[in-house]
Design an enzyme around this catalytic site. Structure first.
Site: not given
Length: 257
Positions: A153, A157
């Site tokens: 994750y 990002k």
């Protein structure tokens, strides 16, 4: 008045973003993953101009979504809000054979950026966890590395910041920025989050619509209306070009230069 497309606007920060845009007198085209969620969005925000439908975990549906959005008329800004978190205990592949977090959080906004008519402004949602992201360009999908959901994750990002900065560099006629909304009290943020959803939406609404000098920036990473210092990898042109090359190879679509 601006016309803004907001991806992932059926709930959470996306819905609040759409609500704030409507309250400001702007036109909004929303987006939902499926027809049922589209109906929920229309019921919650009856003022939306329209809702386009497509699952960002599918390349074919993302392409169809781009076609729907283009047919809905030109937009002044696109807010790439949709995303999924890092709670996957094991690596999950979509029907396209792509790791799911990477596909939804990185491949989908890239593909929409490349396929949609070029707007005046682009806003990509990131996270403060971009600071912990790494750019393993030869293993973007954890095919070789041990799986770690939150690291995947964080990487995604960071890749969103890389994408925003690459677009800013290659499209000087477009204001391309990225926003950390904070740790927001939504399903994605979880029960321990401390920031309210209206705070999490305000900066991207401002960037998408305002003529304030602070909002008319490009190639910047912001939080609460203030420019922040991004992960230094995001400004590395070799990383930017490397990510774009790999996304083009995966999708068969090259970002227009």
């Amino acid at each position: 008045m601006s016309h803004v497309l907001v991806t992932g606007s059926s709930d959470g920060i996306g819905r609040e973003t759409a609500r704030q845009l409507l309250a400001g007198g702007h036109e909004v085209t929303g987006h939902a993953r499926n027809a049922a969620r589209a109906d929920e969005l229309r019921a919650a925000l009856p003022g939306v101009r329209g809702v386009v439908v497509g699952d960002l975990a599918s390349l074919s549906e993302t392409r169809a979504l781009a076609e729907q959005a283009a047919a809905a008329g030109p937009v002044d800004a696109v807010i790439h809000n949709a995303g999924i978190g890092g709670g996957e205990p094991t690596r999950v592949e979509t029907a396209d054979g792509l790791e799911r977090i990477f596909q939804v959080n990185v491949v989908a906004p890239y593909l929409l950026t490349a396929l949609l008519p070029r707007p005046e402004r682009l806003v990509y949602l990131t996270s403060g966890l971009q600071e912990d992201g790494v750019a393993e360009l030869d293993d973007l999908q954890y095919a070789a590395r041990p799986w770690h959901g939150m690291q995947a994750y964080s990487d995604s990002k960071l890749h969103d910041v890389v994408l925003a900065f690459a677009v800013a560099r290659l499209w000087p006629d477009v204001l391309s920025t990225t926003v950390d909304p904070g740790w927001i009290k939504t399903k994605l943020g979880g029960p321990d989050a401390w920031d309210e959803v209206d705070e999490g939406a305000a900066t991207q609404v401002w960037l998408a619509t305002s003529d304030d000098a602070g909002a008319r920036v490009t190639g910047e990473y912001l939080k609460r209306h203030e420019v922040q210092v991004p992960n230094p990898l995001a400004r590395d042109i070799a990383v930017q070009d490397g990510l774009l090359d790999r996304l083009a190879a995966l999708t068969g679509v090259t970002l227009p230069r």
